[in-house]
Design a protein around this motif. Structure first.
Motif, short mmCIF file in Angstrom:
data_model
loop_
_atom_site.label_atom_id
_atom_site.label_comp_id
_atom_site.label_asym_id
_atom_site.label_seq_id
_atom_site.Cartn_x
_atom_site.Cartn_y
_atom_site.Cartn_z
N MET A 1 39.49 40.51 43.79
CA MET A 1 39.11 41.67 43.01
C MET A 1 37.69 41.49 42.51
SD MET A 1 40.94 41.21 39.26
CE MET A 1 42.48 40.70 39.94
N ILE A 2 37.03 42.60 42.24
CA ILE A 2 35.67 42.56 41.74
C ILE A 2 35.67 42.91 40.26
CG2 ILE A 2 33.38 43.64 41.86
CD1 ILE A 2 33.76 43.92 44.83
N VAL A 3 35.00 42.08 39.48
CA VAL A 3 34.81 42.37 38.06
C VAL A 3 33.33 42.59 37.81
CG1 VAL A 3 36.84 41.08 37.28
CG2 VAL A 3 34.64 39.96 37.37
N SER A 4 33.06 43.42 36.84
CA SER A 4 31.67 43.63 36.42
C SER A 4 31.63 43.59 34.90
CB SER A 4 31.14 44.97 36.94
OG SER A 4 31.90 46.03 36.42
N MET A 5 30.55 43.08 34.40
CA MET A 5 30.38 42.96 32.96
C MET A 5 28.91 42.79 32.65
SD MET A 5 31.52 39.01 32.25
CE MET A 5 32.96 39.12 33.27
N THR A 6 28.60 42.81 31.38
CA THR A 6 27.26 42.46 30.92
C THR A 6 27.36 41.05 30.35
OG1 THR A 6 26.79 44.77 30.41
CG2 THR A 6 25.34 43.12 29.42
N LEU A 7 26.70 40.11 31.01
CA LEU A 7 26.72 38.71 30.58
C LEU A 7 25.32 38.36 30.08
CD1 LEU A 7 28.09 35.95 30.33
CD2 LEU A 7 27.48 35.53 32.73
N ASN A 8 25.24 38.10 28.79
CA ASN A 8 23.95 37.76 28.15
C ASN A 8 22.87 38.81 28.44
OD1 ASN A 8 25.00 35.42 26.98
ND2 ASN A 8 24.59 34.25 28.84
N GLY A 9 23.28 40.07 28.37
CA GLY A 9 22.34 41.18 28.54
C GLY A 9 22.08 41.60 29.97
N LYS A 10 22.69 40.92 30.92
CA LYS A 10 22.45 41.23 32.33
C LYS A 10 23.75 41.72 32.96
CE LYS A 10 21.13 38.90 36.61
NZ LYS A 10 20.91 37.60 37.23
N LYS A 11 23.68 42.87 33.63
CA LYS A 11 24.86 43.41 34.31
C LYS A 11 25.11 42.61 35.58
CE LYS A 11 24.79 48.11 32.57
NZ LYS A 11 25.95 47.98 31.72
N ILE A 12 26.35 42.15 35.73
CA ILE A 12 26.71 41.40 36.93
C ILE A 12 28.06 41.86 37.44
CG2 ILE A 12 25.37 39.33 36.39
CD1 ILE A 12 27.92 38.02 35.44
N ALA A 13 28.25 41.69 38.72
CA ALA A 13 29.54 41.98 39.36
C ALA A 13 29.79 40.84 40.34
CB ALA A 13 29.51 43.30 40.09
N ASP A 14 31.07 40.45 40.43
CA ASP A 14 31.38 39.32 41.31
C ASP A 14 32.84 39.41 41.73
OD1 ASP A 14 31.13 36.97 42.73
OD2 ASP A 14 30.81 35.70 40.98
N GLU A 15 33.09 38.86 42.90
CA GLU A 15 34.46 38.74 43.42
C GLU A 15 35.12 37.56 42.72
OE1 GLU A 15 37.64 39.69 46.01
OE2 GLU A 15 35.68 40.66 46.14
N VAL A 16 36.33 37.77 42.18
CA VAL A 16 37.05 36.71 41.48
C VAL A 16 38.50 36.68 41.93
CG1 VAL A 16 35.56 36.87 39.44
CG2 VAL A 16 37.71 38.14 39.50
N SER A 17 39.13 35.54 41.72
CA SER A 17 40.57 35.45 41.97
C SER A 17 41.31 35.95 40.73
CB SER A 17 40.96 34.01 42.29
OG SER A 17 40.70 33.18 41.18
N PRO A 18 42.52 36.43 40.88
CA PRO A 18 43.26 36.98 39.74
C PRO A 18 43.53 35.98 38.62
CG PRO A 18 44.33 37.58 41.80
CD PRO A 18 43.24 36.60 42.14
N ASP A 19 43.52 34.69 38.94
CA ASP A 19 43.80 33.69 37.91
C ASP A 19 42.55 33.02 37.33
OD1 ASP A 19 43.14 32.29 40.21
OD2 ASP A 19 44.69 30.77 39.95
N MET A 20 41.37 33.51 37.68
CA MET A 20 40.14 32.92 37.15
C MET A 20 39.99 33.24 35.67
SD MET A 20 36.17 33.54 38.29
CE MET A 20 35.70 32.10 39.22
N THR A 21 39.64 32.23 34.89
CA THR A 21 39.42 32.45 33.46
C THR A 21 37.97 32.86 33.20
OG1 THR A 21 38.81 30.15 33.04
CG2 THR A 21 41.18 30.75 32.83
#
Length: 157
Positions: A1-21
Motif C-alpha cells: 500500500m502507498i502512504v503519503s504524509m508531511t514529514l518534517n514539512g516535506k510531502k512524501i509518499a512511499d510503498e509500505v507493508s501493512p505491518d510497518m510502524t
C-alpha cells in the motif's frame, strides 16, 4: 500500500507493508533521531509529533498516519537546539540516547504549558527512560530554560 504524509514539512509518499510502524518509516526516511529501545511503548525514545501531539512511533502503524503531519527532532531543530543546550549544560546528556525523546516531550510540554510545575514536568517526562542521569539534570535544565525564557538566565554552552 502507498502512504503519503508531511514529514518534517516535506510531502512524501512511499510503498509500505501493512505491518510497518511509523518508527520504521521515519527511520527509512532519514530521521535517525527517532530511536527504539523497547518496542513496547515503555521507553519514550521513539517519540514523534503526529499532528502536533507526541506519540510513540513504535506503537503506530504507518498506514494510520497517511494524510497526516509528522515531525521528528530533525524537523524541530531550532526549538530542540535552544532547549537542548540547557540539558547539556546540566550534564543530563551523559550517553545521549534518551535525549531526542526527552527533548520531544519537553517541547510538547512547553507548547502546552507556559510555566509547568515540577509535578507537571515529571508527568511529561515519566514515559522517557534514562538510564544514566537520574532525571535531576533534566529537571534542572528545564528550570534553567524556563528562567531563560523569562529573561533571567543565560546558557553557558
Amino acid at each position: 500500500m502507498i502512504v503519503s504524509m508531511t514529514l518534517n514539512g516535506k510531502k512524501i509518499a512511499d510503498e509500505v507493508s501493512p505491518d510497518m510502524t511509523l518508527f520504521q518509516f521515519v527511520r527509512k526516511h532519514g530521521c535517525y533521531s527517532v530511536k527504539c529501545g523497547c518496542e513496547t511503548t515503555n521507553c519514550g525514545l521513539c517519540t514523534v509529533f503526529l499532528d502536533d501531539q507526541p506519540v510513540l512511533s513504535c506503537a503506530v502503524l504507518v498506514a494510520r498516519v497517511s494524510g497526516h503531519k509528522v515531525e521528528t527532532l530533525e524537523g524541530l531543530q531550532k526549538e530542540a537546539e535552544e532547549f537542548g543546550r540547557f540539558i547539556a549544560d546540566q550534564g543530563a546528556e551523559q550517553c545521549g540516547f534518551c535525549n531526542p525523546g526527552m527533548i520531544m516531550n519537553a517541547i510538547a510540554m512547553f507548547r502546552e504549558l507556559e510555566e509547568p510545575t515540577d509535578e507537571q514536568i515529571k508527568q511529561y517526562l515519566a514515559g522517557n527512560l534514562c538510564r544514566c542521569s537520574g532525571y535531576e539534570g533534566q529537571l534542572r535544565g528545564i528550570h534553567d530554560f524556563m528562567e531563560y525564557k523569562k529573561g533571567g538566565v543565560s546558557c553557558e554552552s
